[in-house]
Motif scaffolding. Structure first.
Motif, PDB file in Angstrom:
ATOM      1  N   GLN A 186       0.635  -1.226   0.114  1.00 49.58           N
ATOM      2  CA  GLN A 186       0.017  -0.043   0.038  1.00 49.58           C
ATOM      3  C   GLN A 186       0.888   1.266  -0.015  1.00 49.58           C
ATOM      4  O   GLN A 186       0.471   2.054  -0.639  1.00 49.58           O
ATOM      5  CB  GLN A 186      -0.997  -0.030   1.302  1.00 49.58           C
ATOM      6  N   GLN A 187       1.955   1.287   0.816  1.00 49.45           N
ATOM      7  CA  GLN A 187       2.701   2.253   0.793  1.00 49.45           C
ATOM      8  C   GLN A 187       3.637   2.412  -0.281  1.00 49.45           C
ATOM      9  O   GLN A 187       3.722   3.707  -0.718  1.00 49.45           O
ATOM     10  CB  GLN A 187       3.951   2.347   2.137  1.00 49.45           C
ATOM     11  N   LEU A 188       3.963   1.400  -0.879  1.00 51.15           N
ATOM     12  CA  LEU A 188       4.629   1.428  -2.376  1.00 51.15           C
ATOM     13  C   LEU A 188       4.055   2.029  -3.404  1.00 51.15           C
ATOM     14  O   LEU A 188       4.392   2.337  -4.249  1.00 51.15           O
ATOM     15  CB  LEU A 188       5.189  -0.012  -2.348  1.00 51.15           C
ATOM     16  N   GLN A 189       2.565   1.977  -3.170  1.00 52.54           N
ATOM     17  CA  GLN A 189       1.973   2.326  -4.030  1.00 52.54           C
ATOM     18  C   GLN A 189       1.579   3.877  -4.220  1.00 52.54           C
ATOM     19  O   GLN A 189       1.336   4.754  -5.100  1.00 52.54           O
ATOM     20  CB  GLN A 189       0.480   1.678  -4.461  1.00 52.54           C
ATOM     21  N   THR A 190       1.412   4.499  -2.894  1.00 54.77           N
ATOM     22  CA  THR A 190       0.907   5.843  -2.737  1.00 54.77           C
ATOM     23  C   THR A 190       2.137   6.753  -2.152  1.00 54.77           C
ATOM     24  O   THR A 190       1.816   8.007  -2.442  1.00 54.77           O
ATOM     25  CB  THR A 190      -0.281   5.773  -1.507  1.00 54.77           C
ATOM     26  N   ALA A 249       8.629   6.190  -0.938  1.00 51.76           N
ATOM     27  CA  ALA A 249       8.640   4.716  -0.811  1.00 51.76           C
ATOM     28  C   ALA A 249       8.970   4.173  -2.269  1.00 51.76           C
ATOM     29  O   ALA A 249       9.416   3.115  -2.506  1.00 51.76           O
ATOM     30  CB  ALA A 249       7.555   4.007  -0.060  1.00 51.76           C
ATOM     31  N   ILE A 250       8.050   4.717  -3.091  1.00 51.43           N
ATOM     32  CA  ILE A 250       8.196   4.301  -4.707  1.00 51.43           C
ATOM     33  C   ILE A 250       9.477   4.765  -5.099  1.00 51.43           C
ATOM     34  O   ILE A 250      10.017   3.745  -5.776  1.00 51.43           O
ATOM     35  CB  ILE A 250       7.246   5.165  -5.424  1.00 51.43           C
ATOM     36  N   ASN A 251      10.082   5.680  -4.791  1.00 52.88           N
ATOM     37  CA  ASN A 251      11.312   6.027  -5.337  1.00 52.88           C
ATOM     38  C   ASN A 251      12.316   5.059  -4.954  1.00 52.88           C
ATOM     39  O   ASN A 251      13.392   4.579  -5.423  1.00 52.88           O
ATOM     40  CB  ASN A 251      11.780   7.535  -5.098  1.00 52.88           C
ATOM     41  N   TYR A 252      12.260   4.723  -3.403  1.00 57.02           N
ATOM     42  CA  TYR A 252      12.814   3.626  -2.895  1.00 57.02           C
ATOM     43  C   TYR A 252      12.997   2.571  -3.528  1.00 57.02           C
ATOM     44  O   TYR A 252      14.070   1.859  -3.833  1.00 57.02           O
ATOM     45  CB  TYR A 252      12.485   3.467  -1.337  1.00 57.02           C
ATOM     46  N   LEU A 253      11.776   2.022  -3.923  1.00 62.62           N
ATOM     47  CA  LEU A 253      11.635   0.727  -4.756  1.00 62.62           C
ATOM     48  C   LEU A 253      12.489   0.512  -6.007  1.00 62.62           C
ATOM     49  O   LEU A 253      13.046  -0.185  -6.512  1.00 62.62           O
ATOM     50  CB  LEU A 253      10.304   0.215  -4.923  1.00 62.62           C
ATOM     51  N   ARG A 254      12.078   1.906  -6.523  1.00 62.30           N
ATOM     52  CA  ARG A 254      12.720   2.060  -8.131  1.00 62.30           C
ATOM     53  C   ARG A 254      14.361   2.063  -8.071  1.00 62.30           C
ATOM     54  O   ARG A 254      14.787   1.575  -9.011  1.00 62.30           O
ATOM     55  CB  ARG A 254      12.408   3.502  -8.403  1.00 62.30           C
ATOM     56  N   SER A 255      14.892   2.343  -6.941  1.00 63.68           N
ATOM     57  CA  SER A 255      16.297   2.442  -6.935  1.00 63.68           C
ATOM     58  C   SER A 255      16.785   1.103  -6.637  1.00 63.68           C
ATOM     59  O   SER A 255      18.254   0.941  -6.769  1.00 63.68           O
ATOM     60  CB  SER A 255      16.889   3.281  -5.742  1.00 63.68           C
ATOM     61  N   PHE A 256      16.108  -0.145  -6.614  1.00 63.07           N
ATOM     62  CA  PHE A 256      16.481  -1.399  -6.769  1.00 63.07           C
ATOM     63  C   PHE A 256      16.690  -1.939  -8.081  1.00 63.07           C
ATOM     64  O   PHE A 256      17.135  -2.960  -8.267  1.00 63.07           O
ATOM     65  CB  PHE A 256      15.837  -2.345  -5.837  1.00 63.07           C
ATOM     66  N   LEU A 257      15.981  -1.158  -9.028  1.00 63.01           N
ATOM     67  CA  LEU A 257      15.693  -1.606 -10.387  1.00 63.01           C
ATOM     68  C   LEU A 257      16.699  -1.157 -11.367  1.00 63.01           C
ATOM     69  O   LEU A 257      17.612  -0.488 -11.034  1.00 63.01           O
ATOM     70  CB  LEU A 257      14.358  -1.377 -10.906  1.00 63.01           C
ATOM     71  N   THR A 258      16.935  -1.800 -12.212  1.00 59.87           N
ATOM     72  CA  THR A 258      17.939  -1.404 -13.380  1.00 59.87           C
ATOM     73  C   THR A 258      17.659  -0.013 -13.939  1.00 59.87           C
ATOM     74  O   THR A 258      16.387   0.370 -14.073  1.00 59.87           O
ATOM     75  CB  THR A 258      17.984  -2.517 -14.505  1.00 59.87           C
ATOM     76  N   PRO A 259      18.346   0.609 -14.708  1.00 59.66           N
ATOM     77  CA  PRO A 259      18.222   2.098 -14.912  1.00 59.66           C
ATOM     78  C   PRO A 259      16.969   2.200 -15.948  1.00 59.66           C
ATOM     79  O   PRO A 259      16.221   3.065 -16.113  1.00 59.66           O
ATOM     80  CB  PRO A 259      19.571   2.493 -15.663  1.00 59.66           C
ATOM     81  N   GLU A 260      17.176   1.277 -16.701  1.00 55.70           N
ATOM     82  CA  GLU A 260      15.888   1.363 -17.932  1.00 55.70           C
ATOM     83  C   GLU A 260      14.590   0.927 -17.535  1.00 55.70           C
ATOM     84  O   GLU A 260      13.559   1.385 -18.137  1.00 55.70           O
ATOM     85  CB  GLU A 260      16.325   0.378 -19.028  1.00 55.70           C
ATOM     86  N   ASP A 261      14.521   0.429 -16.174  1.00 58.52           N
ATOM     87  CA  ASP A 261      13.166   0.030 -15.380  1.00 58.52           C
ATOM     88  C   ASP A 261      12.672   1.232 -14.622  1.00 58.52           C
ATOM     89  O   ASP A 261      11.682   1.078 -14.176  1.00 58.52           O
ATOM     90  CB  ASP A 261      13.138  -1.211 -14.900  1.00 58.52           C
ATOM     91  N   GLN A 262      13.706   2.058 -14.062  1.00 57.03           N
ATOM     92  CA  GLN A 262      13.389   2.928 -13.106  1.00 57.03           C
ATOM     93  C   GLN A 262      12.074   3.980 -13.238  1.00 57.03           C
ATOM     94  O   GLN A 262      11.663   4.565 -12.393  1.00 57.03           O
ATOM     95  CB  GLN A 262      14.801   3.640 -12.672  1.00 57.03           C
TER      96      GLN A 262
END
Length: 598
Positions: A387-391, A395-408
């Motif tokens: 829920q936090q990761l969607q809103t 939190a959303i940017n934090y999850l993005r930081s784990f992904l590869t640059p093309e997916d962020q």
């Protein structure tokens, strides 16, 4: 005259070896310091603060002042060795001008040889010391030139200027003295006795000044008044140290003299008289040694604190020791190498401009994120649900930081398990890992990170990767670590050498006193004990006061470090061990000078 000088030199070869070794070491230490101060590319590239270059240059000026005092003590030692020979030459009819040429030539020749050998020794010491520190601290230092032309030129100019200055001072002094003055100079008392009331007044004023200085170094005062607080601390502690050394020890000696059971034992009367004389004559040098002791010990402890702060900052930076993105789950066999304590897998699918996560996985294993508590050194670990990761943007940017640059830049969506399975693409896996000891396994962790980047055809894509945070912090603080340890070693060597030469320069005066003691029946081992106690007190006083200064001074570093007193006991003990070796060397040389039959 030259023959007499050569004969005198041969007769005092051992004393000249002491003189040469001290001067050579002074030049070598000065070059070591200048080698850092003049490596501006190194200073700028290894520190995040450009002002560190200015601070280092100010430190260089301080070292010049210390070196000047050191050389003056060494020169005083040299003049005392030759005093009687100069008087003899004057009695035999030598002209003062000729004698001055001889003295000046000796000083310049000794100085020139010392500078030449000292610079070579300084280059060798700089090379080995820097490599030792770099290896032991695991630092990455670039652009550090061990052979620095600018440092060599500055060292030559500074020491030649100091030697010429000493020649001028000695020339002026020599012209004013009669032959009788030259013969009697070393035996004339240079200090005046002070009254008990005056000593008590000095002691009270000294303690008050020290307390003001310690108060000025408290974190709140430093945070409020900054440079002014440090300036007040330096002035009050310097003055306080001088007054305390000049008054409290004579008062203690006065009290001891009232106890016949102590005074009448062996050579205690002689020891107390010697100490009373020395403390007053040595007050200035003991004050300088105390401050330098505090600076050198403080520099090493602060350097160690920067070293210890790197893993602390690293652990605060992210909740995970490793994170991997792959098209297949990471095998347990691979992760067993780093002894993981917790492994969480989140699988996701990529379609068009969307990334789909299965939300139930985050309900079972919320994503962990470290967050500072009110700008303090402490952090709390947040558990981020789907829920936090969607809103929540953070939190959303934090999850993005784990992904590869093309997916962020893609949109993140959280769906149920059935919907996730129906998506017609293969899943990817985000694996987060926590280990018991990151520092122990960091080499293996970095290999896993590099392998993962190769699989994803990307380079350092995860900003939250702990190994990269560690390398960033270590790179930013490595310059401070290096300087702290290097300065500590340089200052320690210089300060104890200053004290050693000051004590040895007085050997000529004490020689006659110990000869009288020998004639009235004093045993050699008792006189050796007496010398050990005298010199021991002179070494203990600056160390004791210097340690107290450091203990109070470290409080203000609480603004920068998690625990500024980390390993203080161990470092102080090691420092005292090296200091003790200098004490033993000084005592041995002094005993050889004053107890040798002539």
């Amino acid at each position: 005259m030259i023959r007499l000088a050569i004969k005198s030199f041969r007769g005092k070869t051992r004393d000249y070896v002491v003189l040469f070794s001290g001067l050579i070491f002074a030049v070598a230490i000065f070059y070591m310091f200048e080698a850092i101060a003049c490596n501006q590319k190194f200073l700028y590239k290894t520190t995040s603060l450009s002002s560190i270059v200015i601070i280092f240059q100010l430190g260089s000026f301080l070292l010049i002042a210390i070196t000047l005092i050191y050389i003056m003590y060494a020169n005083s030692f040299f003049i005392n060795l030759q005093q009687k020979m100069y008087a003899l030459l004057l009695i035999l009819g030598s002209k003062r001008k000729s004698l001055l040429v001889l003295i000046s030539s000796e000083i310049i020749i000794i100085g020139g040889i010392s500078i030449f050998i000292g610079i070579i020794l300084g280059i060798i010491l700089t090379q080995y010391t820097s490599q030792l520190l770099i290896r032991s601290l695991e630092l990455k230092l670039n652009n550090f030139d061990v052979i620095n032309l600018k440092a060599i030129i500055i060292t030559i100019i500074v020491f030649l200027a100091i030697f010429f200055f000493i020649v001028i001072v000695n020339t002026q002094k020599f012209f004013k003295k009669t032959v009788l003055d030259i013969l009697n100079e070393i035996t004339l008392p240079k200090v005046k006795a002070q009254s008990t009331l005056k000593a008590i007044g000095k002691a009270i004023a000294g303690v008050i000044l020290l307390l003001i200085g310690y108060l000025a170094m408290s974190p709140k005062i430093v945070e409020t008044f900054q440079v002014l607080a440090i300036l007040i601390a330096i002035i009050t502690i310097l003055m306080g140290t001088y007054l305390v050394l000049n008054s409290i020890i004579p008062l203690v000696i006065l009290e001891i003299k009232k106890r016949p059971n102590i005074v009448n034992k062996q050579l205690n009367t002689f020891i107390l008289a010697q100490l009373n004389y020395r403390i007053q004559e040595y007050t200035q040098v003991l004050t300088m040694i105390t401050i330098l002791f505090a600076l050198s010990l403080g520099a090493v402890i602060v350097g160690l604190n920067f070293y210890n702060e790197v893993p602390i900052l690293t652990n605060r930076s992210t909740a995970y020791d490793l994170s991997l993105v792959k098209s297949q789950p990471t095998t347990k066999k691979k992760l067993d190498k780093i002894a993981p304590t917790k492994v969480s897998n989140y699988h996701f699918k990529k379609m068009n401009h969307n990334i789909y996560f299965e939300k139930n996985q985050f309900s079972k294993n919320p994503l962990l994120m470290n967050q500072p508590i009110n700008n303090s050194s402490k952090v709390k670990c947040l558990k981020l649900t789907s829920q936090q990761l969607q809103t929540e943007t953070k939190a959303i940017n934090y999850l993005r930081s784990f992904l590869t640059p093309e997916d962020q830049d893609k949109r993140l969506l959280f769906i149920d398990n059935n919907t996730f399975k129906k998506l017609p693409v293969n899943p990817y896996y985000l694996t987060t890992v926590q280990v018991q000891n990151f520092m122990k396994h960091r080499v293996t962790i970095k290999k896993l990170v590099k392998e993962n980047e190769k699989i994803n055809h990307s380079h350092e894509f995860n900003y939250n990767q702990k190994i990269y945070n560690y390398e960033r912090f270590n790179s930013a603080l490595s310059g401070f670590q290096f300087m702290g340890f290097f300065l500590g070693i340089a200052f320690l060597t210089m300060l104890v050498s200053c004290l050693m030469f000051k004590i040895l320069s007085g050997a000529a005066i004490d020689q006659s006193r110990y000869q009288i003691l020998r004639k009235i029946g004093a045993k050699v081992h008792v006189m050796q004990q007496s010398i050990g106690i005298e010199i021991g007190v002179l070494f203990v006083l600056p160390a004791f006061l210097g340690i107290i200064h450091v203990l109070f001074g470290l409080r203000m570093f609480g603004l920068f470090f998690t625990n500024p007193y980390h390993q203080v006991f161990g470092v102080t003990l090691l420092f005292l061990l090296i200091y003790g070796l200098y004490y033993l060397l000084t005592t041995y040389l002094y005993q050889k000078l004053v107890l040798t039959r002539k």
